[in-house]
Design a protein around this motif. Structure first.
Motif, mmCIF file in Angstrom:
data_model
loop_
_atom_site.group_PDB
_atom_site.id
_atom_site.type_symbol
_atom_site.label_atom_id
_atom_site.label_comp_id
_atom_site.label_asym_id
_atom_site.label_seq_id
_atom_site.Cartn_x
_atom_site.Cartn_y
_atom_site.Cartn_z
ATOM 1 N N PHE A 40 16.334 68.558 15.206
ATOM 2 C CA PHE A 40 16.254 69.070 13.849
ATOM 3 C C PHE A 40 16.578 68.022 12.780
ATOM 4 O O PHE A 40 16.544 68.320 11.585
ATOM 5 C CB PHE A 40 17.183 70.280 13.671
ATOM 6 N N ILE A 41 16.884 66.795 13.189
ATOM 7 C CA ILE A 41 17.072 65.697 12.250
ATOM 8 C C ILE A 41 16.397 64.449 12.817
ATOM 9 O O ILE A 41 16.195 64.324 14.022
ATOM 10 C CB ILE A 41 18.560 65.406 11.966
ATOM 11 N N ASP A 42 16.056 63.522 11.927
ATOM 12 C CA ASP A 42 15.351 62.308 12.310
ATOM 13 C C ASP A 42 16.352 61.258 12.780
ATOM 14 O O ASP A 42 17.161 60.756 11.997
ATOM 15 C CB ASP A 42 14.555 61.789 11.109
ATOM 16 N N LEU A 43 16.284 60.925 14.062
ATOM 17 C CA LEU A 43 17.190 59.934 14.642
ATOM 18 C C LEU A 43 16.414 58.752 15.235
ATOM 19 O O LEU A 43 16.888 58.094 16.156
ATOM 20 C CB LEU A 43 18.051 60.592 15.729
ATOM 21 N N ASP A 44 15.239 58.482 14.678
ATOM 22 C CA ASP A 44 14.378 57.438 15.245
ATOM 23 C C ASP A 44 15.063 56.084 15.330
ATOM 24 O O ASP A 44 14.823 55.313 16.262
ATOM 25 C CB ASP A 44 13.096 57.308 14.414
ATOM 26 N N THR A 45 15.911 55.768 14.363
ATOM 27 C CA THR A 45 16.539 54.436 14.334
ATOM 28 C C THR A 45 17.947 54.441 14.920
ATOM 29 O O THR A 45 18.654 53.439 14.838
ATOM 30 C CB THR A 45 16.592 53.919 12.891
ATOM 31 N N ILE A 46 18.354 55.554 15.513
ATOM 32 C CA ILE A 46 19.706 55.690 16.051
ATOM 33 C C ILE A 46 19.613 55.934 17.555
ATOM 34 O O ILE A 46 18.843 56.790 17.994
ATOM 35 C CB ILE A 46 20.447 56.860 15.374
ATOM 36 N N PRO A 47 20.369 55.203 18.362
ATOM 37 C CA PRO A 47 20.252 55.368 19.822
ATOM 38 C C PRO A 47 20.792 56.695 20.338
ATOM 39 O O PRO A 47 20.444 57.112 21.442
ATOM 40 C CB PRO A 47 21.060 54.192 20.387
ATOM 41 N N VAL A 48 21.633 57.367 19.579
ATOM 42 C CA VAL A 48 22.193 58.647 20.003
ATOM 43 C C VAL A 48 21.189 59.756 19.712
ATOM 44 O O VAL A 48 20.718 59.901 18.586
ATOM 45 C CB VAL A 48 23.519 58.929 19.275
ATOM 46 N N LYS A 49 20.870 60.563 20.707
ATOM 47 C CA LYS A 49 19.843 61.606 20.559
ATOM 48 C C LYS A 49 20.335 63.000 20.917
ATOM 49 O O LYS A 49 19.533 63.931 20.952
ATOM 50 C CB LYS A 49 18.636 61.276 21.462
ATOM 51 N N ILE A 50 21.619 63.181 21.188
ATOM 52 C CA ILE A 50 22.116 64.461 21.688
ATOM 53 C C ILE A 50 23.324 64.920 20.888
ATOM 54 O O ILE A 50 24.014 64.128 20.240
ATOM 55 C CB ILE A 50 22.492 64.373 23.181
ATOM 56 N N ALA A 51 23.595 66.222 20.954
ATOM 57 C CA ALA A 51 24.775 66.787 20.307
ATOM 58 C C ALA A 51 25.050 68.173 20.881
ATOM 59 O O ALA A 51 24.168 68.804 21.469
ATOM 60 C CB ALA A 51 24.580 66.883 18.794
ATOM 61 N N GLY A 52 26.255 68.638 20.683
ATOM 62 C CA GLY A 52 26.614 70.004 21.045
ATOM 63 C C GLY A 52 26.455 70.893 19.826
ATOM 64 O O GLY A 52 27.428 71.364 19.240
ATOM 65 N N HIS A 53 25.217 71.122 19.435
ATOM 66 C CA HIS A 53 24.908 71.832 18.199
ATOM 67 C C HIS A 53 24.878 73.341 18.430
ATOM 68 O O HIS A 53 24.264 73.824 19.387
ATOM 69 C CB HIS A 53 23.550 71.348 17.671
ATOM 70 N N ALA A 94 24.872 58.457 12.540
ATOM 71 C CA ALA A 94 24.754 57.011 12.303
ATOM 72 C C ALA A 94 26.123 56.373 12.088
ATOM 73 O O ALA A 94 26.401 55.279 12.601
ATOM 74 C CB ALA A 94 23.852 56.760 11.096
ATOM 75 N N GLY A 95 26.991 57.063 11.352
ATOM 76 C CA GLY A 95 28.311 56.512 11.082
ATOM 77 C C GLY A 95 29.166 56.397 12.327
ATOM 78 O O GLY A 95 29.778 55.349 12.585
ATOM 79 N N PHE A 96 29.219 57.463 13.117
ATOM 80 C CA PHE A 96 29.992 57.397 14.353
ATOM 81 C C PHE A 96 29.375 56.406 15.336
ATOM 82 O O PHE A 96 30.096 55.734 16.082
ATOM 83 C CB PHE A 96 30.085 58.790 14.998
ATOM 84 N N ASN A 97 28.047 56.320 15.338
ATOM 85 C CA ASN A 97 27.394 55.349 16.221
ATOM 86 C C ASN A 97 27.749 53.924 15.816
ATOM 87 O O ASN A 97 28.012 53.073 16.673
ATOM 88 C CB ASN A 97 25.882 55.546 16.188
ATOM 89 N N SER A 98 27.749 53.654 14.516
ATOM 90 C CA SER A 98 28.121 52.314 14.048
ATOM 91 C C SER A 98 29.556 51.968 14.427
ATOM 92 O O SER A 98 29.887 50.801 14.644
ATOM 93 C CB SER A 98 27.941 52.223 12.530
#
Length: 412
Positions: A38-51, A201-205
């Motif tokens: 439901f969000i664009d994560l194309d430039t972020i390696p993380v692709k999963i969440a407990g949503h 993105a912030g937590f990934n960074s």
């Protein structure tokens, strides 16, 4: 000293939109983590969440929906379940009774969805198009204010914000409010909806998130192969009630809230102090507040984030606080199945802990296949366990060095 009971539970999270579903899936060791679509994560390696998967528009009329951020809507839904579960229609209480019902709810971030949406409006359409509901929608204390409005609660009301310890502090304050005589009942807990591209993105960074692409395997607390936490969202609301009041009305009592400990590492804004002394002191304070010792503890619901340092440091803290008893206590991580709900994590974990006390079952830690040598306690791997839980601790460790431990158990 006035005693405090838990008489109502409500939650929505990645495993389910009610307590019954959540608890059955926790006991089964199921994962609620899924791919984010439901969000664009194309430039972020993380692709999963407990949503949390919930259609909020089914719960709120259009005018109200536009005025509320998802983190507040989550809490409102959970509060309705908790009130029903407690058997209390707060609106039907006399005013003088509602004046003694408080609302103390935590959130780590608040209305991030509204902030991001309205920032885009400002950039693309100009200042005149920013919603007049923007500020009351995104402010962190909207969550406690809106729950109080919904149920007509006239007592002490505020929001706590201390990162991942936010709802732990909220519930600790709820305990103290009833103990002191300031309130007879407190609606408490936590809520968070921060699953956005910016947060990921912030937590990934910061290199805090797991980059494991497998949703079922990414959250693995205490395992040697863990590589970070999985972001989650949702809410949990509990009804805390003065024990004799609860008994007098024949309420179901899940557990007694017996103790609360709160400390700070005073060390680093994100990294926990490696000797574990901060969370160990919180554990010790919770036991002292409860009037019990290490040998009286049967279960710990761990903070258990699945990060390299946190899991080892929490293990160290448990050993410091409990001594030899640490080797005999069952420990499990709810985050292994839900992900990390940030400011709401303490609340959903206390729901699980209360159900363990009430039912005599503790849920497993999922994905614990290759134990870290530095994490050498009993983390209930693989399968749920039936056991008597006289007293239990629930731990929370937050950015800022905040440490909270809550002690609950069977009432005498």
């Amino acid at each position: 000293m006035r005693r405090v009971a838990i008489t109502g539970l409500g939650t929505l999270n990645a495993l389910g939109n009610d307590v019954e579903t959540t608890w059955s899936r926790l006991l089964a060791g199921e994962s609620g983590v899924r791919e984010i679509d439901f969000i664009d994560l194309d430039t972020i390696p993380v692709k999963i969440a407990g949503h949390a998967v919930v259609n909020l528009e089914e719960h709120f009329e259009a005018p109200e929906f536009r005025k509320l951020d998802p983190f507040t809507m989550y809490a409102l839904i959970a509060s309705e379940e908790a009130a029903r579960d407690a058997g209390i229609d707060f609106r039907e209480l006399p005013v003088e009774e509602r004046e003694r019902v408080g609302t103390i709810i935590g959130t780590g971030i608040g209305g991030l969805i509204g902030i991001e949406e309205q920032h885009l409006v400002l950039q693309e359409r100009g200042a005149r198009r920013v919603s007049p509901h923007f500020v009351p929608r995104i402010m962190a204390n909207a969550v406690s204010g809106q729950v109080a409005i919904r149920h007509g609660l006239l007592g002490t009301a505020f929001t706590t914000s201390s990162a991942c310890a936010s709802s732990g502090h909220a519930m600790g304050m709820a305990l103290m409010a009833i103990r002191s005589g300031e309130a007879d009942v407190v609606v408490t807990g936590g809520s968070e909806m921060a699953t956005t591209a910016l947060t990921v993105a912030g937590f990934n960074s910061a290199k805090a998130l797991s980059t494991n692409p497998d949703p079922d395997m990414a959250s693995r607390p205490f395992d040697r192969e863990r590589d970070g936490f999985v972001l989650g969202d949702g809410a949990a609301v509990l009804v805390f009630e003065e024990l004799e009041r609860a008994r007098a009305r024949g309420a179901r009592i899940y557990a007694e809230v017996k103790g609360y400990g709160s400390t700070d590492d005073a060390f680093h804004i994100t990294a926990p102090k490696e000797d574990g002394s901060g969370p160990a002191r919180a554990l010790e304070l919770a036991l002292r507040s409860a009037g019990i010792g290490p040998d009286d503890v049967d279960y710990i619901n761990a903070h258990g984030t699945s990060t390299k340092y946190n899991d080892a440091i929490e293990t160290r803290a448990i050993k410091l606080a409990l001594g030899d008893r640490a080797q005999k206590v069952a420990i499990s991580s709810t985050k292994s199945m839900l992900g990390h709900l940030l400011g709401a994590s303490s609340a959903v974990e206390l729901v699980a802990t209360a159900l363990s006390v009430h039912t005599g079952r503790v849920h497993p830690t999922r994905n614990l296949q290759n134990p870290d040598p530095d994490c050498d306690l009993d983390y209930v791997p693989g399968e749920a366990r039936e056991m008597v839980v006289r007293n239990a601790l629930s731990n929370s460790l937050g950015f800022g060095g905040h440490n909270v431990s809550l002690c609950i158990g069977r009432p005498d």
